[in-house]
Design a protein around this motif. Sequence first.
Motif, PDB file in Angstrom:
ATOM      1  N   ASP A 237      41.153  -8.857  40.952  1.00  0.00           N
ATOM      2  CA  ASP A 237      39.985  -8.041  40.609  1.00  0.00           C
ATOM      3  C   ASP A 237      40.183  -7.309  39.289  1.00  0.00           C
ATOM      4  O   ASP A 237      39.668  -6.215  39.092  1.00  0.00           O
ATOM      5  N   HIS A 275      28.821  -6.553  41.013  1.00  0.00           N
ATOM      6  CA  HIS A 275      29.308  -6.000  42.284  1.00  0.00           C
ATOM      7  C   HIS A 275      29.665  -7.143  43.236  1.00  0.00           C
ATOM      8  O   HIS A 275      29.012  -7.356  44.258  1.00  0.00           O
ATOM      9  N   HIS A 277      31.848  -7.754  45.465  1.00  0.00           N
ATOM     10  CA  HIS A 277      32.244  -7.565  46.857  1.00  0.00           C
ATOM     11  C   HIS A 277      31.122  -7.026  47.725  1.00  0.00           C
ATOM     12  O   HIS A 277      31.309  -6.879  48.936  1.00  0.00           O
ATOM     13  N   LYS A 278      29.971  -6.741  47.114  1.00  0.00           N
ATOM     14  CA  LYS A 278      28.893  -6.118  47.877  1.00  0.00           C
ATOM     15  C   LYS A 278      27.899  -7.158  48.382  1.00  0.00           C
ATOM     16  O   LYS A 278      27.613  -8.148  47.711  1.00  0.00           O
ATOM     17  N   SER A 281      24.600  -8.907  46.348  1.00  0.00           N
ATOM     18  CA  SER A 281      24.853  -8.750  44.918  1.00  0.00           C
ATOM     19  C   SER A 281      24.364  -9.995  44.188  1.00  0.00           C
ATOM     20  O   SER A 281      23.733 -10.870  44.781  1.00  0.00           O
ATOM     21  N   ARG A 466      39.621  -5.968  45.693  1.00  0.00           N
ATOM     22  CA  ARG A 466      38.218  -6.164  46.070  1.00  0.00           C
ATOM     23  C   ARG A 466      37.851  -7.653  46.119  1.00  0.00           C
ATOM     24  O   ARG A 466      36.810  -8.008  46.659  1.00  0.00           O
ATOM     25  N   ASP A 663      20.723  -0.479  40.918  1.00  0.00           N
ATOM     26  CA  ASP A 663      21.491   0.439  40.103  1.00  0.00           C
ATOM     27  C   ASP A 663      21.440   0.111  38.620  1.00  0.00           C
ATOM     28  O   ASP A 663      21.530   0.989  37.789  1.00  0.00           O
ATOM     29  N   ASP A 667      20.097  -6.077  37.609  1.00  0.00           N
ATOM     30  CA  ASP A 667      19.908  -6.434  39.001  1.00  0.00           C
ATOM     31  C   ASP A 667      18.443  -6.610  39.351  1.00  0.00           C
ATOM     32  O   ASP A 667      18.076  -6.623  40.508  1.00  0.00           O
TER      33      ASP A 667
END
Length: 793
Positions: A237, A275, A277-278, A281, A466, A663, A667
């Motif tokens: 990461d 992002h 790991h989210k 995403s 991550r 955010d 995105d």
Amino acid sequence: MSTTTLTADSTETALVYDTTLFFWRAIVNIFFREIRPRGAYNIPKEGPVIFVAAPHHNQFLDPVLVASEAFREAHRRPAFLIAAKSMKRAAVGTFARLMSSIPVARAADEAKPGTGRIGLSADDPCLVVGYGTRFTAELAPKKQVMLSKAVGNTLAEVIEVISDTEARVKKEFGGESGKTTAKIREVLQQQKESNNLDGLDFKVLPYVDQGEMYGHVYRRLKEGGSICIFPEGGSHDRTDLLPLKAGVAIMALGAMAADPSLRVRIVPVGLSYFHAHKFRSRAVVEFGSPLDVPLELVEKFKEGGSGKREASGKLLDIVYDGLKTVTVRAPDYDTLMVIQAARRLYKAPGLHLTLGQVVELNKRFIEGYIHFKDEPRIQELKAEVIRYNRLLRDLGLKDHQVPVATRATWKTLGLLTYRVGLLAVWAAFALPGVIVNGPIFILAKVVSQKKQKEALAASTVKVAARDVLATWKVLISLGIAPFLYGFYALAATILAAKCGAPLKWKIWTPFLVMIAMPIIGFSALKFGEAGMDVLKSLRPLVVALLPGQQRQLDNLKSMRQRLANEISDVVNEFGPKLYEDFDEFRLLPPTSSVPPSSGTPGLWRRKSGVGGVDAQGHLLVHPMTWLDERLFGWSRSAKRGTSVWGGTKSTDASRLPSPNASDDEEDHGDYDEVVGYLGVYENSPGRKRAKSLQNSYADLQQLKKSGSQQHLNPIGSPLLQVNTLPGDSNGQLLHRRERKGSLTDDVKVRRLAELDRQEPFKEATLDINRENSFRRKQSKNSENHIQDLKKDE
């Protein structure tokens, strides 16, 4: 693994591969909100290909994304090189074998703790001295010794075992520079003084013969198949690439050395996540221009010995340079945050960038920063951007929320009340699915965090580990969901029986429940996303209503405008110094108004101001925007794509007052921009149209080189140009529109702010262009006058 499993494209293998990939495509499209390819037309449609992918930020999901896009865009089925240790995992190993993956044994995976402790001879750094060791039983030539984490897990290959307490290694630990040797001696001295301990803990790594693995690779390439390798050697990461392993160079050179008629091509693949790991995403998979293996390196490779090492090293450098063109690399996390902030400030308000364009701008800003980071002006600008980020954090705002933050009025209060109510509605719709799938979410989070800690403890390169989170979230969800839904089906059946339901309903109940559960979960997913979009849009409204906050908002807006102008000036000054063709090859974003897409306007979509159908008004894509503009827009501005609550005129860009979906502005946005409308490239002979040119951002630099430059019109931003033609879903032009005039280069933001809003667009554009032309002539005359004076002197 049997040879037949690795046959490039046998019917049975291809069917199994396609079925497995179809399953995983469905999974990753649930986990990721959006996956976009770039440059997919670079993938060779036939012949042996090695896909070299980096950075390896998402463990087992990275291969799925590469395979998915390579198959969708070019119908290639790459076989992945995967650690033999991972092949032993039940779920991962099963799917890897179904996709013809090739196991790679890694010595580090078979490392075993050595007996006793070791140190270095005071006279010879290549002589290892043991304390309570059993070298004759545990060590042998070609085995490796790995020291403890205290000295960076450095390795050295054993060439001779002298006794149980003495062994000789091929080179110093960490190389011949001597830095690691000095560090080892320092740590040994500290341990001796503090704990009275001699030596360090160590592990023994076995010698691994990779002949079988290379044989599988050569055979697949010879059959015209493709393989994919992550040359960093493991997932991580970090913000920059890890040192590349030589395996990819040996594979390409070895295959061509074994078969002189073979022409292996290497395609660099860049993976960029927002992002990573989210859940929900976004990701961009970028395919670079294919690299040909130089024949002179193949001849050098055949020499063996030093010639083989030299050839492998040179090809590895070529591969690394190729990866640099498709990856976003920053020296550290703080620098990456500054670069991203600068890129957001540089983008003009209302200008929409696709995910691919965001990645490209990040790469260009990072390259510029690395070249000019020591310049005083760059250092000052960096400090100001950091200060701006800090002010944003103190106010609890995101950068994209600053331009639309308005003065506290009754409209602001009304909009806040409306959106709070809308949030309650979306939450109510999402609640059933959240409750039903709650155990999956909780367990996936707990297990993934546990795996994260284990991975971090076992690694020397991970920052926070991550890179394993997303993989374990997906695996745990896949494993738990069938059992949980089965439990619900059983409970519903028992309840139906106790309630005395008819027999047919008792029989149908478990099937209906098993069908309904995924539908409820997906509905909760979409409603939850809409609710999160609303929730994120509330913060600037709350801040605007707080007493005393308006002055801070005004100062923040002023600071943002000043920084935007400064960054634009810096790009104007340093851009031509970095790129000789700076003015000729610029990034091409969609238009500064909401870009059009194909489709028919109606209840689900609204007509945009540029003559197309706007996906921002799509109920299923942007439900909050759709409701804002239809239910809360009282006047004709709702039909024109604006909201009266945003305080803008109906002629302004329709997206400006609309709350952002996440955010960062990368995105969200209308990603229906179709670059396939460029007719010259579209109709070029001998080129098969890739799917990425129909529905995603492609490598527009390549398009310009192919002759479509006459379609391009530059606008003010020095890195950005505009090109938009409306068309149908097949890329055919529907009609010709009169092209509006474009602004020439070097237009200051402050000059645009001084324009009269009532002045017609055409006249305003002509006035500004005349001013710029007059200013440039004056500047040129002044330069000529100065040169004449110098000649006279």
